[in-house]
Design a protein around this motif. Structure first.
Motif, PDB file in Angstrom:
ATOM      1  N   GLU A 173       0.828  -1.209   0.000  1.00 10.73           N
ATOM      2  CA  GLU A 173       0.000   0.000   0.000  1.00 10.73           C
ATOM      3  C   GLU A 173       0.864   1.261   0.000  1.00 10.73           C
ATOM      4  OE1 GLU A 173      -3.859  -0.098   2.342  1.00 10.73           O
ATOM      5  OE2 GLU A 173      -2.712  -1.680   3.341  1.00 10.73           O
ATOM      6  N   ALA A 174       1.970   1.213   0.721  1.00 17.97           N
ATOM      7  CA  ALA A 174       2.874   2.376   0.760  1.00 17.97           C
ATOM      8  C   ALA A 174       3.461   2.649  -0.615  1.00 17.97           C
ATOM      9  CB  ALA A 174       3.991   2.132   1.786  1.00 17.97           C
ATOM     10  N   GLU A 175       3.772   1.590  -1.353  1.00 18.47           N
ATOM     11  CA  GLU A 175       4.290   1.759  -2.716  1.00 18.47           C
ATOM     12  C   GLU A 175       3.211   2.351  -3.623  1.00 18.47           C
ATOM     13  OE1 GLU A 175       7.261   1.510  -3.918  1.00 18.47           O
ATOM     14  OE2 GLU A 175       8.228   0.697  -2.135  1.00 18.47           O
ATOM     15  N   VAL A 176       1.983   1.878  -3.475  1.00 16.98           N
ATOM     16  CA  VAL A 176       0.873   2.399  -4.281  1.00 16.98           C
ATOM     17  C   VAL A 176       0.670   3.887  -3.992  1.00 16.98           C
ATOM     18  CG1 VAL A 176      -1.638   2.308  -4.641  1.00 16.98           C
ATOM     19  CG2 VAL A 176      -0.316   0.174  -4.502  1.00 16.98           C
ATOM     20  N   ALA A 177       0.713   4.254  -2.723  1.00 14.37           N
ATOM     21  CA  ALA A 177       0.448   5.642  -2.313  1.00 14.37           C
ATOM     22  C   ALA A 177       1.404   6.632  -2.982  1.00 14.37           C
ATOM     23  CB  ALA A 177       0.543   5.764  -0.792  1.00 14.37           C
ATOM     24  N   LYS A 178       2.609   6.174  -3.311  1.00 21.26           N
ATOM     25  CA  LYS A 178       3.591   7.055  -3.957  1.00 21.26           C
ATOM     26  C   LYS A 178       3.120   7.544  -5.325  1.00 21.26           C
ATOM     27  CE  LYS A 178       7.595   4.703  -1.868  1.00 21.26           C
ATOM     28  NZ  LYS A 178       8.794   3.872  -2.176  1.00 21.26           N
ATOM     29  N   HIS A 179       2.177   6.812  -5.940  1.00 20.09           N
ATOM     30  CA  HIS A 179       1.779   7.118  -7.319  1.00 20.09           C
ATOM     31  C   HIS A 179       0.385   7.740  -7.422  1.00 20.09           C
ATOM     32  CE1 HIS A 179       5.336   4.940  -8.545  1.00 20.09           C
ATOM     33  NE2 HIS A 179       4.969   3.935  -7.776  1.00 20.09           N
ATOM     34  N   LEU A 180      -0.229   8.054  -6.292  1.00 26.94           N
ATOM     35  CA  LEU A 180      -1.551   8.686  -6.333  1.00 26.94           C
ATOM     36  C   LEU A 180      -1.392  10.193  -6.511  1.00 26.94           C
ATOM     37  CD1 LEU A 180      -3.481   6.792  -3.502  1.00 26.94           C
ATOM     38  CD2 LEU A 180      -3.199   6.180  -5.912  1.00 26.94           C
ATOM     39  N   PRO A 181      -2.124  10.779  -7.421  1.00 27.46           N
ATOM     40  CA  PRO A 181      -1.973  12.223  -7.688  1.00 27.46           C
ATOM     41  C   PRO A 181      -2.660  13.091  -6.640  1.00 27.46           C
ATOM     42  CG  PRO A 181      -3.706  11.303  -9.066  1.00 27.46           C
ATOM     43  CD  PRO A 181      -3.106  10.141  -8.323  1.00 27.46           C
ATOM     44  N   GLU A 182      -2.242  14.339  -6.568  1.00 33.60           N
ATOM     45  CA  GLU A 182      -2.943  15.301  -5.719  1.00 33.60           C
ATOM     46  C   GLU A 182      -4.355  15.475  -6.258  1.00 33.60           C
ATOM     47  OE1 GLU A 182      -0.982  18.997  -5.237  1.00 33.60           O
ATOM     48  OE2 GLU A 182       0.899  18.128  -4.514  1.00 33.60           O
ATOM     49  N   SER A 183      -5.339  15.346  -5.378  1.00 30.02           N
ATOM     50  CA  SER A 183      -6.730  15.423  -5.828  1.00 30.02           C
ATOM     51  C   SER A 183      -7.645  15.473  -4.616  1.00 30.02           C
ATOM     52  CB  SER A 183      -7.086  14.195  -6.676  1.00 30.02           C
ATOM     53  OG  SER A 183      -8.474  14.117  -6.910  1.00 30.02           O
ATOM     54  N   VAL A 184      -8.818  16.063  -4.818  1.00 27.20           N
ATOM     55  CA  VAL A 184      -9.860  15.941  -3.796  1.00 27.20           C
ATOM     56  C   VAL A 184     -10.319  14.479  -3.773  1.00 27.20           C
ATOM     57  CG1 VAL A 184     -10.651  18.311  -4.058  1.00 27.20           C
ATOM     58  CG2 VAL A 184     -11.692  16.506  -5.462  1.00 27.20           C
ATOM     59  N   HIS A 185     -10.893  14.054  -2.684  1.00 30.38           N
ATOM     60  CA  HIS A 185     -11.402  12.684  -2.594  1.00 30.38           C
ATOM     61  C   HIS A 185     -12.720  12.559  -3.363  1.00 30.38           C
ATOM     62  CE1 HIS A 185      -8.933  11.837   1.325  1.00 30.38           C
ATOM     63  NE2 HIS A 185      -8.186  12.089   0.256  1.00 30.38           N
ATOM     64  N   PHE A 186     -12.861  11.451  -4.080  1.00 30.75           N
ATOM     65  CA  PHE A 186     -14.055  11.253  -4.905  1.00 30.75           C
ATOM     66  C   PHE A 186     -15.214  10.632  -4.132  1.00 30.75           C
ATOM     67  CE2 PHE A 186     -10.857  10.586  -8.572  1.00 30.75           C
ATOM     68  CZ  PHE A 186     -10.713  11.955  -8.717  1.00 30.75           C
ATOM     69  N   PHE A 187     -14.919  10.011  -2.981  1.00 28.87           N
ATOM     70  CA  PHE A 187     -15.955   9.313  -2.210  1.00 28.87           C
ATOM     71  C   PHE A 187     -15.891   9.742  -0.756  1.00 28.87           C
ATOM     72  CE2 PHE A 187     -14.997   6.536  -5.791  1.00 28.87           C
ATOM     73  CZ  PHE A 187     -16.266   6.194  -6.248  1.00 28.87           C
ATOM     74  N   PRO A 188     -17.017   9.639  -0.027  1.00 29.49           N
ATOM     75  CA  PRO A 188     -16.998   9.919   1.416  1.00 29.49           C
ATOM     76  C   PRO A 188     -16.016   8.984   2.131  1.00 29.49           C
ATOM     77  CG  PRO A 188     -19.253   9.726   0.593  1.00 29.49           C
ATOM     78  CD  PRO A 188     -18.359   9.287  -0.521  1.00 29.49           C
ATOM     79  N   ALA A 189     -15.458   9.434   3.233  1.00 30.34           N
ATOM     80  CA  ALA A 189     -14.419   8.682   3.934  1.00 30.34           C
ATOM     81  C   ALA A 189     -14.903   7.325   4.434  1.00 30.34           C
ATOM     82  CB  ALA A 189     -13.887   9.507   5.104  1.00 30.34           C
ATOM     83  N   ASP A 190     -16.216   7.191   4.693  1.00 29.16           N
ATOM     84  CA  ASP A 190     -16.728   5.930   5.240  1.00 29.16           C
ATOM     85  C   ASP A 190     -17.261   4.973   4.165  1.00 29.16           C
ATOM     86  OD1 ASP A 190     -18.891   7.463   4.544  1.00 29.16           O
ATOM     87  OD2 ASP A 190     -20.032   7.093   6.379  1.00 29.16           O
TER      88      ASP A 190
END
Length: 299
Positions: free
Chosen positions: A166-183
């Motif tokens: 998951e930490a490796e995946v997180a490195k490639h996520l772009p800056e963005s607002v969240h598309f879904f509610p946190a829950d």
């Protein structure tokens, strides 16, 4: 802190542990699993939000080679669903099974050739390796197959190294607002998830006794507060399959219903009254119109 959010496709050949990995990441069952290949038939979205980071994982059907016994419309649908998930994602997790590399793994690798997103290779089920010393040279050799963003040995079932993945995946996520509610944890409806739970129990109990030409349709989903009433129709293609599913004196279908109901009650957090029926619908798995009416629609 800047928020990040992105789509992550989980791909691989059938039965390498894609759905098990998604369920492990989310901490609950969203994708059904069994030992039988091609249990997953749809794209299933799993959403995980941790602080300012939102992962949107897309579990996919196993990409497989089309053979004579895998040449029905439903097989084409599953391959299309898997390949479609690769469009416009921010990262790909490509899963393989330990130190095995099959022709179908090669097919998946070829499908990834034109994918611009970084590809992380997850080597799953390493806890089941007999010869642990073989892992390191195998991982080093895998790097020659493609310039992977990372190669991570994991055990999706045991949870080993999944946080590192998951930490490796997180490195490639772009800056963005969240598309879904946190829950929110999935885009699928409760009707879809309950149908999948019934199909999981059928697949697990019957294994090779029942061919792939089986699906489940929810005819009624009625929430009365303390109790949810669910009526599910299990469709098969031949009378013999119906007989196998029902079992002697109806014992098999009762057992399937009992196991599915318990999982539904855990998922829904309430009492469930479940009714199951079995119906023969000849040729549905090779009929594109029938598939669409049963929810197998890429749209």
């Amino acid at each position: 802190m800047t928020s990040t959010c992105g789509f992550v496709a989980i791909v691989g050949r059938p039965n390498v542990g894609k759905s098990t990995l998604l369920n492990r990441i989310l901490g609950q069952k969203v994708s059904i699993t069994s030992r039988r290949p091609q249990t997953t038939r749809h794209q299933v979205m799993g959403i995980k939000t941790e602080g300012e980071v939102q992962f949107i994982y897309v579990d996919t059907p196993g990409i497989h080679i089309q053979t004579r016994d895998r040449n029905k419309a439903i097989n084409h649908f599953m391959n299309q669903a898997a390949v479609q998930a690769l469009r416009d994602v921010d990262c790909v997790v490509f899963i393989i099974d330990r130190t095995r590399w099959s022709d179908e793994d090669q097919v998946v690798l070829q499908r990834l050739e034109h994918v611009a997103a970084p590809v992380i290779l997850a080597v799953n089920k390493v806890d089941r390796l007999q010869d642990k010393a073989s892992l390191l040279p195998w991982l080093q050799g895998l790097g020659a197959r493609r310039d992977f963003a990372a190669i991570v040995p994991i055990s999706a079932k045991q949870g080993s190294n999944v946080a590192e993945l998951e930490a490796e995946v997180a490195k490639h996520l772009p800056e963005s607002v969240h598309f879904f509610p946190a829950d929110q944890i999935t885009d699928k409806s409760q009707r879809f998830l309950t149908a999948e739970l019934v199909r999981e129990k059928v697949t697990r109990q019957l294994g090779d006794e029942l061919p792939y030409q089986m699906t489940v349709e929810i005819e009624e989903f009625r929430d009365e507060g303390r109790v949810v009433h669910i009526s599910a129709l299990i469709l098969v293609e031949r009378d013999g399959q119906k007989k196998i599913l029902i079992g002697e004196n109806g014992e098999r279908i009762k057992s399937i219903g009992r196991e599915a109901r318990l999982d539904m009650e855990r998922a829904l957090g309430t009492k469930v009254m479940l009714n199951l029926w079995v119906k023969v619908k000849r040729g549905w798995s090779d009929d594109e119109r029938a598939l669409k009416s049963l929810g197998y629609d890429l749209d």
